[in-house]
Each structure stands twice: as structure tokens, then as C-alpha cells.
Design a protein around this motif. Structure first.
Motif, mmCIF file in Angstrom:
data_model
loop_
_atom_site.group_PDB
_atom_site.id
_atom_site.type_symbol
_atom_site.label_atom_id
_atom_site.label_comp_id
_atom_site.label_asym_id
_atom_site.label_seq_id
_atom_site.Cartn_x
_atom_site.Cartn_y
_atom_site.Cartn_z
ATOM 1 N N UNK A 29 0.781 -1.259 0.041
ATOM 2 C CA UNK A 29 -0.161 -0.183 -0.039
ATOM 3 C C UNK A 29 0.967 1.265 -0.039
ATOM 4 N N UNK A 30 0.613 2.041 -0.889
ATOM 5 C CA UNK A 30 1.269 3.402 -1.121
ATOM 6 C C UNK A 30 0.480 4.497 -0.619
ATOM 7 N N UNK A 31 0.784 5.269 0.356
ATOM 8 C CA UNK A 31 0.056 6.374 0.998
ATOM 9 C C UNK A 31 0.680 7.701 0.564
ATOM 10 N N UNK A 32 -0.273 8.703 0.189
ATOM 11 C CA UNK A 32 0.365 10.082 -0.048
ATOM 12 C C UNK A 32 -0.129 10.927 0.842
ATOM 13 N N UNK A 33 0.702 11.388 1.802
ATOM 14 C CA UNK A 33 0.466 12.394 2.810
ATOM 15 C C UNK A 33 0.566 13.871 2.117
ATOM 16 N N UNK A 87 -0.673 5.252 -6.327
ATOM 17 C CA UNK A 87 -0.867 5.446 -5.026
ATOM 18 C C UNK A 87 -2.350 4.791 -4.669
ATOM 19 N N UNK A 88 -2.495 4.182 -3.415
ATOM 20 C CA UNK A 88 -3.660 3.653 -3.098
ATOM 21 C C UNK A 88 -4.589 4.258 -2.081
ATOM 22 N N UNK A 89 -3.902 5.164 -1.375
ATOM 23 C CA UNK A 89 -4.483 6.075 -0.359
ATOM 24 C C UNK A 89 -3.836 7.292 -0.310
ATOM 25 N N UNK A 90 -4.608 8.225 0.086
ATOM 26 C CA UNK A 90 -3.986 9.584 0.294
ATOM 27 C C UNK A 90 -4.786 10.421 1.357
ATOM 28 N N UNK A 91 -4.115 11.190 1.973
ATOM 29 C CA UNK A 91 -4.474 11.927 3.191
ATOM 30 C C UNK A 91 -4.697 13.437 2.977
ATOM 31 N N UNK A 92 -5.761 13.971 2.347
ATOM 32 C CA UNK A 92 -6.004 15.047 1.615
ATOM 33 C C UNK A 92 -7.306 15.893 2.087
ATOM 34 N N UNK A 144 -9.072 -3.251 5.900
ATOM 35 C CA UNK A 144 -7.737 -3.423 6.705
ATOM 36 C C UNK A 144 -7.011 -2.139 6.858
ATOM 37 N N UNK A 145 -7.212 -1.238 5.746
ATOM 38 C CA UNK A 145 -6.467 0.147 5.747
ATOM 39 C C UNK A 145 -7.282 0.763 6.685
ATOM 40 N N UNK A 146 -8.445 0.891 6.642
ATOM 41 C CA UNK A 146 -9.436 1.720 7.701
ATOM 42 C C UNK A 146 -9.153 1.245 9.011
ATOM 43 N N UNK A 147 -9.038 0.217 9.468
ATOM 44 C CA UNK A 147 -8.739 -0.577 10.635
ATOM 45 C C UNK A 147 -7.442 -0.082 11.323
ATOM 46 N N UNK A 148 -6.448 -0.310 10.153
ATOM 47 C CA UNK A 148 -5.128 -0.011 10.718
ATOM 48 C C UNK A 148 -5.050 1.722 11.142
ATOM 49 N N UNK A 149 -5.590 2.567 10.183
ATOM 50 C CA UNK A 149 -5.458 3.796 10.464
ATOM 51 C C UNK A 149 -6.182 4.212 11.858
ATOM 52 N N UNK A 150 -7.403 3.338 12.104
ATOM 53 C CA UNK A 150 -8.107 3.687 13.220
ATOM 54 C C UNK A 150 -7.279 3.438 14.729
ATOM 55 N N UNK A 151 -6.223 2.465 14.458
ATOM 56 C CA UNK A 151 -5.219 2.109 15.635
ATOM 57 C C UNK A 151 -4.436 3.460 15.954
ATOM 58 N N UNK A 152 -4.248 4.359 15.211
ATOM 59 C CA UNK A 152 -3.836 5.774 15.277
ATOM 60 C C UNK A 152 -4.393 6.365 16.486
ATOM 61 N N UNK A 153 -5.694 6.138 16.827
ATOM 62 C CA UNK A 153 -6.328 6.916 18.002
ATOM 63 C C UNK A 153 -6.143 6.026 19.257
ATOM 64 N N UNK A 154 -5.412 5.142 19.314
ATOM 65 C CA UNK A 154 -5.032 4.753 20.468
ATOM 66 C C UNK A 154 -3.809 5.229 21.093
#
Length: 331
Positions: free
Chosen positions: A60-64, A111-116, A282-292
């Protein structure tokens, strides 16, 4: 014997002629197909995209996206990617770029995901069928996962809030106006939409007929500095731009909000449509781990986001879509 040779020769010539005609017909047919599918044919990109989508995704490639208030972004994004990689059980790569580059990377399947931001999310939907699944929540967003666009003036300005938004904004006629930029949601799209909605201007090409002077900055800071230095009487920015690092705390004391426009959608995580549904979860759940708690401090250091919340793409971006339509602007 000579007669037989002549017959054979004639037959061979006929076969050669038929072969040539057939080959010519195929060539003409191919040429005709090529002519009906020009290089600019949008279907060609879709067909290529369909073929690419069939290939298995093994990383997975993510663009920030860059933001002015983000520092050491690549290093922090790499650390976030490492956590996401561990959660997903596959390689995750972090890439830094502006929002235009992020959308193009999604469109080209680089890219597969982006934070925009919201406007980039709408563009990604248009060009790559990507959708926003998570939005950030920040303490300096008055709406949680939405924030206000604000018209800002100096503390000593004679401009004051009136009984209605229209009465307040009518005072801006003939005044010197500083927009954040021509692409900013809170610093241009929402303010112009409000001016159009209140019947004060007919569209973005008529701003000069209402204001005495219109300038465009290269971000929140430049628009606010124009007001602080007396180069403009009013600026349009995000509510959080009245805090450091956009301006100093002392400069903030010299400014006040004249009128606010709520409902600007927060930035968030968009995922390309070619990512299969199970992997998308899986991507969504992994990002939600950043709330912990173990990961949250790192996540906050990226963009000052407190946490991520799940959102419906259409509902979350509805106010922005409406503002674009009313302001007669493209995504």
C-alpha cells in the motif's frame, strides 16, 4: 505444358492479389478503429485502469499531502507507515506531495491511499473513483470534523457584525479583500459561495465589481498579514489560522472574526476504488489504531489531528460540493 504453366501462374497471381486485399482490409480496419479511438479517448484510460486493477496489490502506498503547519512530515509519515504495515501485515510506503500530485497518483494507480483536503477528495472521486472513509478531528475545529471559514478584520476596524449575515457582509462593498488563494476551501470557495448565496455577487468573476480591490495570497499567513499591515481590510481564512504557527499569538490579539461560515469538511483518508473491499477494511482499521494512546502522540504530530472518525464520503463532502456549485467553481 506451357498452357499449364500459364494457368498456374495466373492462379498464383490471383491468390497473391486476394492476400494483398485481405491484408489491406485488415490494415484499413485497424486504421478505422484507431481513428475512432483517438489518443485523448477517455475510455482508453479506463481500459488501462481495468487491466491494472486486475493485478494483485502486494503493498500500500499512501500520499500524505503537504500542509504549511506540518514539519518533518516525511519522517513522521514513515513512522505512521511502519505502524500501519505491522497492523496490515504487508508493506506500507509513505510518500509526501502536494494535493494535485496526490490526486494524480491515485488516478495513475501509483498510490492507493491519500490524506488530503475535501476539494482534493472530490477531485480524486472524479478522476479515480476514490472515496473518503475517515476524517480528522482537531481541537481547533469548532465542528469536530468540520471547521469554520471566517472573514477576519483588525480589532480596530469600523466593520462590525450586524443583525444578519447579509447585513454584515454588505459592509464589505468597496473594501480591500484578501483571499487565502484561488483554490482554498475555507479561504475562497466557502466565502465566495456565501457572497453569491447572499446575493452580493453573481459569481467568482464578479468579485471586483463588489470589492474595491481583491488579492490572493499563497496561504493563510499571507492573507492575514495583508490585514495586519493595512494592505487589506478583510481576509478570508480558516478559523484555526488565527493561531500559531500561521500568525503569532500577539498578532492574533490584533484580529477578530467579522463573520463565520460553518461546515467546511475536515481533511481525511481517501482510498482508491481498485483496492478490494477486504483490503480497504484493513486500511481503515489500521488507521483507526492511530487513535490509541500508544500511537496517538505520533499521529497528532503529523497534522495536529486528535483522532480519525469514520465518515460517509457523500455526506461529509456535501457542504463543499454545494459551495462549489453555488460559487460556480469546479472541484
Amino acid at each position: 505444358m506451357n498452357r499449364k504453366l500459364k494457368v498456374l501462374a495466373a492462379a498464383s497471381a490471383g491468390l497473391l492479389m486476394l492476400g494483398g486485399l485481405a491484408a489491406n482490409a485488415v490494415g484499413v480496419g485497424q486504421k478505422a478503429i484507431a481513428q475512432t479511438a483517438p489518443k485523448g479517448d477517455p475510455l482508453r484510460g479506463l481500459r488501462e485502469r481495468d487491466l491494472t486493477a486486475q493485478a494483485p496489490i502486494n503493498r500500500i502506498r499512501i500520499v500524505f499531502a503537504n500542509r504549511r503547519d506540518a514539519t518533518d512530515l516525511q519522517n513522521k509519515a514513515n513512522q505512521v507507515a511502519a505502524i500501519l504495515s505491522k497492523e496490515m501485515g504487508m508493506p506500507v510506503e509513505a510518500v509526501i506531495g502536494d494535493e494535485t500530485a496526490a490526486v494524480e497518483a491515485l488516478r495513475a494507480d501509483r498510490a492507493d491511499v491519500a490524506f488530503v483536503a475535501g476539494r482534493a477528495a472530490l477531485k480524486a472521486e472524479q478522476l479515480a473513483k476514490a472515496r473518503m472513509y475517515l476524517a480528522e478531528v482537531r481541537s481547533d475545529y469548532s465542528g469536530g470534523n468540520t471547521y469554520d471559514s471566517v472573514f477576519v478584520v483588525r480589532q480596530d476596524s469600523p466593520l462590525r457584525p450586524k443583525g444578519s449575515a447579509k447585513q454584515t457582509l454588505e459592509q464589505l462593498k468597496g473594501k480591500k479583500m484578501a483571499f487565502t488563494s484561488r483554490t482554498s476551501g475555507s479561504g475562497f470557495i466557502f466565502p465566495v459561495s456565501e457572497l453569491v448565496g447572499q446575493g452580493l455577487v453573481s459569481g467568482p468573476d464578479r468579485l471586483e465589481s463588489f470589492f474595491g480591490n481583491v488579492t490572493y495570497g499563497d496561504g493563510y499567513s499571507s492573507a492575514l498579514q495583508a490585514v495586519l499591515k493595512g494592505q487589506a481590510e478583510v481576509a478570508a481564512v480558516s478559523e484555526y489560522a488565527l493561531l500559531p504557527p500561521w500568525i503569532t499569538a500577539e498578532e492574533g490579539k490584533n484580529l477578530r472574526v467579522l463573520q463565520q461560515i460553518p461546515g467546511v469538511p475536515a481533511h481525511g483518508i481517501v482510498i482508491d476504488d481498485r483496492v478490494p473491499a477486504p483490503m480497504r477494511e484493513k486500511v481503515i482499521n489500521a488507521f483507526m489504531k492511530m487513535n490509541e494512546p500508544a500511537n496517538n502522540q505520533l499521529f497528532r504530530s503529523l497534522y495536529n489531528s486528535q483522532k480519525l472518525v469514520k465518515v460517509d464520503h457523500t455526506r461529509h463532502l456535501a457542504t463543499l460540493r454545494q459551495a462549489l456549485v453555488r460559487a460556480k467553481l469546479e472541484p
